[in-house]
Design an enzyme around this catalytic site. Structure first.
Site, short mmCIF file in Angstrom:
data_model
loop_
_atom_site.label_atom_id
_atom_site.label_comp_id
_atom_site.label_asym_id
_atom_site.label_seq_id
_atom_site.Cartn_x
_atom_site.Cartn_y
_atom_site.Cartn_z
CB SER A 123 5.87 4.58 1.64
OG SER A 123 5.26 5.48 0.75
CD GLU A 125 2.31 9.53 -0.24
OE1 GLU A 125 1.58 10.19 0.49
OE2 GLU A 125 2.63 9.90 -1.40
CE1 TYR A 147 0.64 3.43 3.37
CE2 TYR A 147 1.73 5.29 2.31
CZ TYR A 147 1.60 3.93 2.51
OH TYR A 147 2.46 3.05 1.85
P1 NAP Z 1 -1.64 -3.45 -1.50
O1 NAP Z 1 -1.84 -3.98 -2.87
O2 NAP Z 1 -2.61 -2.48 -0.94
O3 NAP Z 1 -1.53 -4.71 -0.50
C1 NAP Z 1 -1.59 -4.56 0.89
C2 NAP Z 1 -1.67 -5.92 1.51
O4 NAP Z 1 -1.77 -5.77 2.95
C3 NAP Z 1 -2.89 -6.76 1.09
O5 NAP Z 1 -2.50 -8.08 0.93
C4 NAP Z 1 -3.82 -6.61 2.29
O6 NAP Z 1 -4.71 -7.67 2.44
C5 NAP Z 1 -2.79 -6.64 3.42
N1 NAP Z 1 -3.33 -6.17 4.70
C6 NAP Z 1 -4.01 -5.04 4.96
N2 NAP Z 1 -4.32 -4.97 6.26
C7 NAP Z 1 -3.82 -6.08 6.85
C8 NAP Z 1 -3.81 -6.58 8.17
N3 NAP Z 1 -4.40 -5.96 9.18
N4 NAP Z 1 -3.17 -7.77 8.41
C9 NAP Z 1 -2.58 -8.45 7.41
N5 NAP Z 1 -2.58 -8.04 6.12
C10 NAP Z 1 -3.19 -6.85 5.85
O7 NAP Z 1 -0.19 -2.78 -1.38
P2 NAP Z 1 1.09 -2.91 -2.34
O8 NAP Z 1 1.00 -1.87 -3.39
O9 NAP Z 1 1.28 -4.34 -2.71
O10 NAP Z 1 2.23 -2.43 -1.35
C11 NAP Z 1 2.91 -3.36 -0.49
C12 NAP Z 1 3.49 -2.61 0.69
O11 NAP Z 1 4.40 -1.61 0.22
C13 NAP Z 1 2.49 -1.85 1.55
O12 NAP Z 1 2.98 -1.87 2.87
C14 NAP Z 1 2.54 -0.44 1.01
O13 NAP Z 1 2.13 0.47 2.00
C15 NAP Z 1 4.00 -0.33 0.67
N6 NAP Z 1 4.38 0.58 -0.40
C16 NAP Z 1 3.76 0.49 -1.61
C17 NAP Z 1 4.18 1.31 -2.63
C18 NAP Z 1 3.55 1.23 -4.01
O14 NAP Z 1 3.76 2.15 -4.80
N7 NAP Z 1 2.85 0.14 -4.34
C19 NAP Z 1 5.25 2.21 -2.44
C20 NAP Z 1 5.86 2.25 -1.20
C21 NAP Z 1 5.43 1.41 -0.18
P3 NAP Z 1 -6.19 -7.65 1.75
O15 NAP Z 1 -5.97 -8.16 0.35
O16 NAP Z 1 -6.96 -8.57 2.61
O17 NAP Z 1 -6.67 -6.23 1.77
O1 F7E Z 2 -2.06 8.89 -6.07
C1 F7E Z 2 -3.26 12.05 -7.59
C2 F7E Z 2 -3.20 12.00 -6.08
O2 F7E Z 2 -3.40 7.09 -4.98
C3 F7E Z 2 -1.00 9.45 -6.83
C4 F7E Z 2 0.46 4.10 -2.53
O3 F7E Z 2 0.92 2.88 -3.08
O4 F7E Z 2 2.27 5.30 -3.53
C5 F7E Z 2 0.87 5.24 -3.44
O5 F7E Z 2 0.35 6.45 -2.90
C6 F7E Z 2 -1.30 10.92 -7.10
C7 F7E Z 2 -1.72 11.73 -5.86
O6 F7E Z 2 -0.83 6.97 -5.02
C8 F7E Z 2 -6.58 10.97 -8.49
O7 F7E Z 2 -3.66 13.22 -5.51
C9 F7E Z 2 -5.28 12.63 -8.96
O8 F7E Z 2 -1.01 12.94 -5.85
O9 F7E Z 2 -2.07 6.55 -7.08
P1 F7E Z 2 -2.16 7.30 -5.81
P2 F7E Z 2 -0.09 7.69 -3.80
O10 F7E Z 2 -1.01 8.50 -2.98
O11 F7E Z 2 1.10 8.36 -4.37
C10 F7E Z 2 2.96 5.50 -2.29
C11 F7E Z 2 4.45 5.49 -2.56
C12 F7E Z 2 2.54 4.55 -1.24
O12 F7E Z 2 3.31 4.17 -0.37
C13 F7E Z 2 1.06 4.28 -1.14
O13 F7E Z 2 0.82 3.08 -0.41
O14 F7E Z 2 -2.40 11.00 -7.99
N1 F7E Z 2 -4.61 11.81 -8.12
N2 F7E Z 2 -6.50 12.14 -9.21
C14 F7E Z 2 -5.38 10.77 -7.80
N3 F7E Z 2 -5.18 9.70 -7.03
C15 F7E Z 2 -6.16 8.77 -6.93
N4 F7E Z 2 -5.96 7.67 -6.18
N5 F7E Z 2 -7.36 8.94 -7.58
C16 F7E Z 2 -7.62 10.02 -8.37
O15 F7E Z 2 -8.71 10.14 -8.93
#
Ligand code: NAP
Ligand code: F7E
Length: 320
Positions: A123, A125, A147
């Site tokens: 990520s 992050e 995270y």
């Molecule tokens: P998500 O919607 O939060 O999905 C996470 C998945 O992980 C869900 O299916 C969840 O199951 C499963 N999970 C959580 N704990 C587990 C455990 N102990 N054992 C097995 N499965 C478990 O995340 P996403 O947005 O699809 O992202 C997919 C991956 O990419 C994640 O690793 C995330 O950290 C990473 N990532 C996401 C982004 C983004 O912007 N979306 C960017 C960079 C990296 P439940 O449904 O049961 O909770």
């Molecule tokens: O926040 C700001 C907050 O929670 C984005 C995950 O998929 O992407 C995701 O992480 C920004 C942050 O995503 C609210 O402070 C303001 O700066 O949508 P987010 P994230 O933290 O960037 C990365 C790449 C991952 O890997 C992660 O798994 O938005 N923000 N106001 C807020 N964020 C939330 N959630 N809620 C608010 O009310």
């Protein structure tokens, strides 16, 4: 027919990746953890075409068993505790799943069949308090949340298994990617859903935290293609995946509200509750390596992404 195991199948990316792999002729084995209620909303339309098996990144035996039974050629590790704020309230769990869980899966692959190709969902992050702008594969990490710290571990253990055991272990450093299937607590979906509620007279305000945070937001459907491409290369590597553009949360609000003829300033209320103990202020990718080596390009613009999400929530609410 190649077989792919996808952990995190019930998540946003799991559902898009399963669709892509099915289109490409894979047998898809999705791994889901047991829950007391049904949690298949995002993959319900795929249940006739994929196999869902129980498994948990916290349980080594479950990972070994499913690899032995289904004999995949590719494993995509998308499972994680992925919500950044929860990583401060549940830091040890986040570490156990999002960091050590990667080692459990790599160990299972090493024991069952080290030739399996492995994708780790790393990520942006990990860049946290960014050391350079834009961020590429060579930018040093400075994570700002439990995270982010856990993802740095997951990334390096993937690189380490590649180098120690000659395993095909690839790490995709993906910047934020969103869609109508994004979890409701993430800021983009929270905004889209609130705009739809306000537009239909079902809500009066939207409470948010830091509106100045900037993110490189793309469409999740595009990003799963990059995951697959990484596993089709001759050698495993690390790739940054993003759009190369950045936008503030405020801009997301402006476009989302104006799409339904409203001014966000009349509805958005800033609330301390949503600020983070340590913020990631600015993320912007340099996706040149992915463009050149994977031939990967995003297909959805920022504005298209925002309006797609608002339209989808409006349609969903009108239907219900
Ligand atoms: P998500 O919607 O939060 O999905 C996470 C998945 O992980 C869900 O299916 C969840 O199951 C499963 N999970 C959580 N704990 C587990 C455990 N102990 N054992 C097995 N499965 C478990 O995340 P996403 O947005 O699809 O992202 C997919 C991956 O990419 C994640 O690793 C995330 O950290 C990473 N990532 C996401 C982004 C983004 O912007 N979306 C960017 C960079 C990296 P439940 O449904 O049961 O909770
Ligand atoms: O926040 C700001 C907050 O929670 C984005 C995950 O998929 O992407 C995701 O992480 C920004 C942050 O995503 C609210 O402070 C303001 O700066 O949508 P987010 P994230 O933290 O960037 C990365 C790449 C991952 O890997 C992660 O798994 O938005 N923000 N106001 C807020 N964020 C939330 N959630 N809620 C608010 O009310």
């Amino acid at each position: 027919m190649p077989t792919a195991v996808v952990t995190g199948i019930t998540g946003q990316d799991g559902s898009y990746l399963a669709e892509l792999l099915l289109k490409k002729g894979y047998r898809v084995i999705g791994v889901a953890r047991r829950s007391s209620t049904v949690n298949d909303e995002r993959i319900r339309h795929l249940l006739d075409d994929i196999t869902v098996v129980q498994g948990d990144l916290q349980d080594q035996g479950s990972l070994l068993s499913l690899l032995e039974e289904y004999k995949p050629t590719e494993v995509y590790n998308l499972a994680a505790q992925s919500f950044v704020p929860t990583s401060w309230s549940q830091p040890a769990l986040t570490g156990d799943v999002t960091a050590i869980g990667v080692t459990r899966l790599l160990e299972a692959i090493r024991f069952v069949n080290p030739k399996i190709r492995f994708y780790q969902a790393s990520s942006s992050e990990m860049f946290g308090k960014v050391m350079e702008v834009p961020q590429s594969e060579d930018t040093p990490f400075y994570p700002r949340s439990p995270y982010g710290v856990a993802k740095v571990y997951g990334h390096w253990i993937t690189v380490n298994y590649r180098e120690s055991f000659d395993m095909f272990a690839a790490s995709g450093i993906l910047f934020n990617h969103e869609s109508p299937r994004r979890g409701m607590e993430f800021v983009t979906r929270k905004i889209a859903n609130a705009v739809a509620h306000i537009n239909l007279g079902l809500a009066k305000e939207l409470r948010l935290g830091n509106l100045e945070a900037q993110r490189d937001w793309g469409f999740a459907g595009d990003y799963v293609e990059a995951m697959w491409l990484m596993l089709q290369q001759d050698y495993p590597d690390n790739y940054v995946i993003g759009t190369g553009e950045t936008h503030a949360v405020r801009e997301f609000c402006e476009i989302a509200f104006s799409h339904v003829g409203l001014d966000y300033k009349e509805f958005v209320v800033q609330d301390e509750k949503f600020y983070r103990p340590a913020e990631v202020d600015l993320l912007i990718s340099d996706p040149a390596k992915a463009r050149n080596q994977l031939k990967w390009e995003p297909s959805v613009s920022f504005k298209e992404l925002v309006t797609m999400m608002v339209d989808s929530d409006l349609a969903r609410l009108k239907k219900s």
